[in-house]
Design a protein around this motif. Structure first.
Motif, PDB file in Angstrom:
ATOM      1  N   PRO A   1      -1.772  -2.940  -2.749  1.00  0.00           N
ATOM      2  CA  PRO A   1      -3.070  -3.406  -2.903  1.00  0.00           C
ATOM      3  C   PRO A   1      -3.846  -2.981  -1.963  1.00  0.00           C
ATOM      4  O   PRO A   1      -3.618  -2.815  -0.703  1.00  0.00           O
ATOM      5  N   LYS A   2      -4.964  -2.435  -2.340  1.00  0.00           N
ATOM      6  CA  LYS A   2      -6.068  -1.883  -1.559  1.00  0.00           C
ATOM      7  C   LYS A   2      -6.347  -2.865  -0.179  1.00  0.00           C
ATOM      8  O   LYS A   2      -6.680  -2.182   0.880  1.00  0.00           O
ATOM      9  N   GLU A   3      -6.522  -4.184  -0.447  1.00  0.00           N
ATOM     10  CA  GLU A   3      -6.924  -4.709   0.795  1.00  0.00           C
ATOM     11  C   GLU A   3      -5.845  -4.606   1.929  1.00  0.00           C
ATOM     12  O   GLU A   3      -5.990  -5.133   3.089  1.00  0.00           O
ATOM     13  N   ARG A   4      -4.554  -4.259   1.567  1.00  0.00           N
ATOM     14  CA  ARG A   4      -3.418  -3.962   2.473  1.00  0.00           C
ATOM     15  C   ARG A   4      -3.264  -2.677   2.970  1.00  0.00           C
ATOM     16  O   ARG A   4      -2.376  -2.457   3.906  1.00  0.00           O
ATOM     17  N   TRP A   5      -4.127  -1.620   2.526  1.00  0.00           N
ATOM     18  CA  TRP A   5      -3.934  -0.230   2.961  1.00  0.00           C
ATOM     19  C   TRP A   5      -4.109  -0.100   4.453  1.00  0.00           C
ATOM     20  O   TRP A   5      -2.826   0.526   5.108  1.00  0.00           O
ATOM     21  N   SER A   6      -4.968  -0.357   5.015  1.00  0.00           N
ATOM     22  CA  SER A   6      -5.214  -0.223   6.374  1.00  0.00           C
ATOM     23  C   SER A   6      -4.300  -0.766   7.256  1.00  0.00           C
ATOM     24  O   SER A   6      -3.582  -0.254   8.338  1.00  0.00           O
ATOM     25  N   LYS A   7      -3.966  -1.994   7.408  1.00  0.00           N
ATOM     26  CA  LYS A   7      -2.823  -2.861   8.031  1.00  0.00           C
ATOM     27  C   LYS A   7      -1.454  -2.130   7.790  1.00  0.00           C
ATOM     28  O   LYS A   7      -0.695  -1.726   8.625  1.00  0.00           O
ATOM     29  N   THR A   8      -1.331  -1.898   6.500  1.00  0.00           N
ATOM     30  CA  THR A   8       0.086  -1.296   6.151  1.00  0.00           C
ATOM     31  C   THR A   8       0.203   0.108   6.777  1.00  0.00           C
ATOM     32  O   THR A   8       1.339   0.322   7.311  1.00  0.00           O
ATOM     33  N   HIS A   9      -0.816   0.910   6.953  1.00  0.00           N
ATOM     34  CA  HIS A   9      -0.765   2.199   7.662  1.00  0.00           C
ATOM     35  C   HIS A   9      -0.241   1.987   8.930  1.00  0.00           C
ATOM     36  O   HIS A   9       0.713   2.791   9.313  1.00  0.00           O
ATOM     37  N   HIS A  10      -0.906   1.153   9.749  1.00  0.00           N
ATOM     38  CA  HIS A  10      -0.292   1.058  10.879  1.00  0.00           C
ATOM     39  C   HIS A  10       0.968   0.367  11.069  1.00  0.00           C
ATOM     40  O   HIS A  10       1.949   0.906  12.138  1.00  0.00           O
ATOM     41  N   GLN A  11       1.670  -0.412  10.414  1.00  0.00           N
ATOM     42  CA  GLN A  11       2.639  -0.900  10.185  1.00  0.00           C
ATOM     43  C   GLN A  11       3.779   0.153   9.991  1.00  0.00           C
ATOM     44  O   GLN A  11       4.771  -0.007  10.651  1.00  0.00           O
TER      45      GLN A  11
ATOM     46  N   ILE B   1       8.586  -4.844   6.405  1.00  0.00           N
ATOM     47  CA  ILE B   1       8.274  -4.112   7.887  1.00  0.00           C
ATOM     48  C   ILE B   1       6.824  -4.916   8.271  1.00  0.00           C
ATOM     49  O   ILE B   1       6.779  -4.837   9.475  1.00  0.00           O
ATOM     50  N   ALA B   2       6.120  -5.416   7.575  1.00  0.00           N
ATOM     51  CA  ALA B   2       4.983  -6.211   7.891  1.00  0.00           C
ATOM     52  C   ALA B   2       5.338  -7.367   8.796  1.00  0.00           C
ATOM     53  O   ALA B   2       4.839  -7.671   9.999  1.00  0.00           O
ATOM     54  N   SER B   3       6.526  -8.044   8.609  1.00  0.00           N
ATOM     55  CA  SER B   3       7.010  -8.989   9.291  1.00  0.00           C
ATOM     56  C   SER B   3       7.708  -8.509  10.600  1.00  0.00           C
ATOM     57  O   SER B   3       7.411  -9.509  11.583  1.00  0.00           O
ATOM     58  N   MET B   4       7.880  -7.090  10.534  1.00  0.00           N
ATOM     59  CA  MET B   4       8.429  -6.872  11.912  1.00  0.00           C
ATOM     60  C   MET B   4       7.287  -6.613  13.022  1.00  0.00           C
ATOM     61  O   MET B   4       7.511  -6.640  14.176  1.00  0.00           O
ATOM     62  N   TYR B   5       6.330  -5.882  12.266  1.00  0.00           N
ATOM     63  CA  TYR B   5       5.024  -5.598  13.087  1.00  0.00           C
ATOM     64  C   TYR B   5       3.656  -6.181  12.648  1.00  0.00           C
ATOM     65  O   TYR B   5       2.754  -5.653  12.197  1.00  0.00           O
TER      66      TYR B   5
ATOM     67  N   PRO C   1      16.315  -4.465   8.699  1.00  0.00           N
ATOM     68  CA  PRO C   1      16.127  -5.618   7.589  1.00  0.00           C
ATOM     69  C   PRO C   1      16.051  -4.921   6.117  1.00  0.00           C
ATOM     70  O   PRO C   1      16.295  -5.825   5.498  1.00  0.00           O
ATOM     71  N   LEU C   2      15.805  -3.669   6.196  1.00  0.00           N
ATOM     72  CA  LEU C   2      15.597  -3.127   5.000  1.00  0.00           C
ATOM     73  C   LEU C   2      16.796  -2.345   4.671  1.00  0.00           C
ATOM     74  O   LEU C   2      16.674  -1.599   3.358  1.00  0.00           O
ATOM     75  N   LEU C   3      17.877  -2.597   5.526  1.00  0.00           N
ATOM     76  CA  LEU C   3      19.126  -1.515   5.065  1.00  0.00           C
ATOM     77  C   LEU C   3      19.458  -1.934   3.620  1.00  0.00           C
ATOM     78  O   LEU C   3      19.988  -0.960   3.071  1.00  0.00           O
ATOM     79  N   TYR C   4      19.585  -3.093   3.276  1.00  0.00           N
ATOM     80  CA  TYR C   4      20.224  -3.387   2.112  1.00  0.00           C
ATOM     81  C   TYR C   4      19.426  -2.675   0.632  1.00  0.00           C
ATOM     82  O   TYR C   4      20.117  -2.442  -0.385  1.00  0.00           O
ATOM     83  N   MET C   5      18.270  -2.234   0.879  1.00  0.00           N
ATOM     84  CA  MET C   5      17.575  -1.338  -0.044  1.00  0.00           C
ATOM     85  C   MET C   5      17.376   0.006   0.402  1.00  0.00           C
ATOM     86  O   MET C   5      16.394   0.465  -0.457  1.00  0.00           O
ATOM     87  N   CYS C   6      17.855   0.463   1.257  1.00  0.00           N
ATOM     88  CA  CYS C   6      17.621   1.674   1.781  1.00  0.00           C
ATOM     89  C   CYS C   6      18.867   2.672   1.622  1.00  0.00           C
ATOM     90  O   CYS C   6      19.777   2.611   2.279  1.00  0.00           O
ATOM     91  N   ALA C   7      18.856   3.550   0.600  1.00  0.00           N
ATOM     92  CA  ALA C   7      19.623   4.427   0.313  1.00  0.00           C
ATOM     93  C   ALA C   7      20.161   5.331   1.612  1.00  0.00           C
ATOM     94  O   ALA C   7      21.231   5.667   1.672  1.00  0.00           O
ATOM     95  N   GLU C   8      19.046   5.851   2.114  1.00  0.00           N
ATOM     96  CA  GLU C   8      19.329   6.662   3.225  1.00  0.00           C
ATOM     97  C   GLU C   8      19.842   6.023   4.178  1.00  0.00           C
ATOM     98  O   GLU C   8      21.003   6.661   4.980  1.00  0.00           O
ATOM     99  N   GLY C   9      19.813   4.608   4.654  1.00  0.00           N
ATOM    100  CA  GLY C   9      20.411   3.987   5.458  1.00  0.00           C
ATOM    101  C   GLY C   9      21.699   3.638   5.496  1.00  0.00           C
ATOM    102  O   GLY C   9      22.562   3.896   6.302  1.00  0.00           O
ATOM    103  N   GLN C  10      22.000   3.536   4.085  1.00  0.00           N
ATOM    104  CA  GLN C  10      23.520   3.088   3.735  1.00  0.00           C
ATOM    105  C   GLN C  10      24.369   4.626   4.185  1.00  0.00           C
ATOM    106  O   GLN C  10      25.390   4.296   4.678  1.00  0.00           O
ATOM    107  N   LYS C  11      23.863   5.584   3.926  1.00  0.00           N
ATOM    108  CA  LYS C  11      24.455   6.882   4.334  1.00  0.00           C
ATOM    109  C   LYS C  11      24.595   7.140   5.576  1.00  0.00           C
ATOM    110  O   LYS C  11      25.609   7.693   6.348  1.00  0.00           O
ATOM    111  N   ASN C  12      23.684   6.395   6.646  1.00  0.00           N
ATOM    112  CA  ASN C  12      23.741   6.587   7.887  1.00  0.00           C
ATOM    113  C   ASN C  12      24.889   5.776   8.739  1.00  0.00           C
ATOM    114  O   ASN C  12      25.169   6.026   9.880  1.00  0.00           O
ATOM    115  N   LEU C  13      25.201   4.899   8.022  1.00  0.00           N
ATOM    116  CA  LEU C  13      26.380   3.897   8.793  1.00  0.00           C
ATOM    117  C   LEU C  13      27.563   4.619   8.540  1.00  0.00           C
ATOM    118  O   LEU C  13      28.197   5.416   7.737  1.00  0.00           O
TER     119      LEU C  13
END
Length: 212
Positions: A170-180, A14-18, A200-212
């Motif tokens: 990790p704590k140092e990533r909380w704030s940035k991750t929140h926005h992402q 997700i971070a790499s997307m945003y 890009p997360l489809l392979y690890m997303c149970a919900e996404g597999q269902k939606n296809l």
DNA sequence: AACTCGGGGCA
DNA sequence: TGCCCAGAGTT
């Protein structure tokens, strides 16, 4: 529930997307940010940004806003929705800032939540954005995304979502991750019609597999 | 736990 | 046109 390692795998994707995700409010000082975040409930930052310049031109300080006429405040912010409640909230908030906090925005979650119109989410955004305190503000996007990816259990309430995320990230990533997470939820993993086929997360997303 | 506030954005 | 939305307060 996803393991800590798998969670970070998802967070990294997700971070790499945003990579540049950040608070979109044109905030300046803590008072303006706090007020703007109260106004942003159930509304986009873009809408809030349209009214805050004029609002703070007219009421530049907590003292000014505390003494402002409710009808005048409503008039300025009426294009953002829920404006009667919000006018009451930001005026009441400023009144309390003046009366109990010497006109300064408090820096603890506990104190912030005691202010009118300020809930857990708003308080977290303020300490994070205005004071640089690591925090994860859980809104509907963060909650939905976290649950779809099974980072948190389906039945988790807001507090549990926050605690689980803080434990796994990790704590140092909380704030940035929140926005992402918010950007991901708003523009990709949307409430309706999520873009699963292009995720890009489809392979690890149970919900996404269902939606296809 | 359910209800209310609400104009704007988008299908 | 209809439906949902970067929440918080009240009942």
């Amino acid at each position: 529930m996803l393991s800590k390692a798998k969670t970070m795998e998802a967070i990294d994707l997700i971070a790499s997307m945003y990579p540049d995700a950040e608070c979109e409010l044109v905030h300046k000082n803590p008072f303006e940010l706090l007020t703007a975040v109260i106004l942003s409930a159930q509304t986009t930052d873009v809408s809030v940004n349209k009214v805050t310049p004029y609002l703070f031109e007219k009421f530049p300080t907590p003292q000014a806003l505390a003494e402002g006429e409710l009808t005048e405040i409503e008039e300025v912010i009426k294009t953002i929705g829920l404006y009667r409640n919000k006018a009451k909230h930001i005026k009441g908030c400023s009144q309390k800032l003046v009366a109990e906090f010497a006109g300064e925005v408090p820096k603890t979650i506990k104190e912030l939540v005691s202010l009118p119109g300020v809930g857990k989410k708003t308080a977290n955004v303020v300490v994070s954005t205005a004071f640089g305190v690591p925090a994860i503000a859980v809104d509907t996007h963060v909650e939905r995304v976290s649950k779809r990816l099974r980072i948190v259990k389906q039945s988790a309430n807001v507090t549990e979502v926050e605690e689980t995320l803080m434990k796994k990230i990790p704590k140092e990533r909380w704030s940035k991750t929140h926005h992402q997470l918010i950007f991901f939820g708003r523009y990709h993993c949307t409430a309706r019609k999520p873009k699963c086929e292009a995720c890009p997360l489809l392979y690890m997303c149970a919900e996404g597999q269902k939606n296809l």
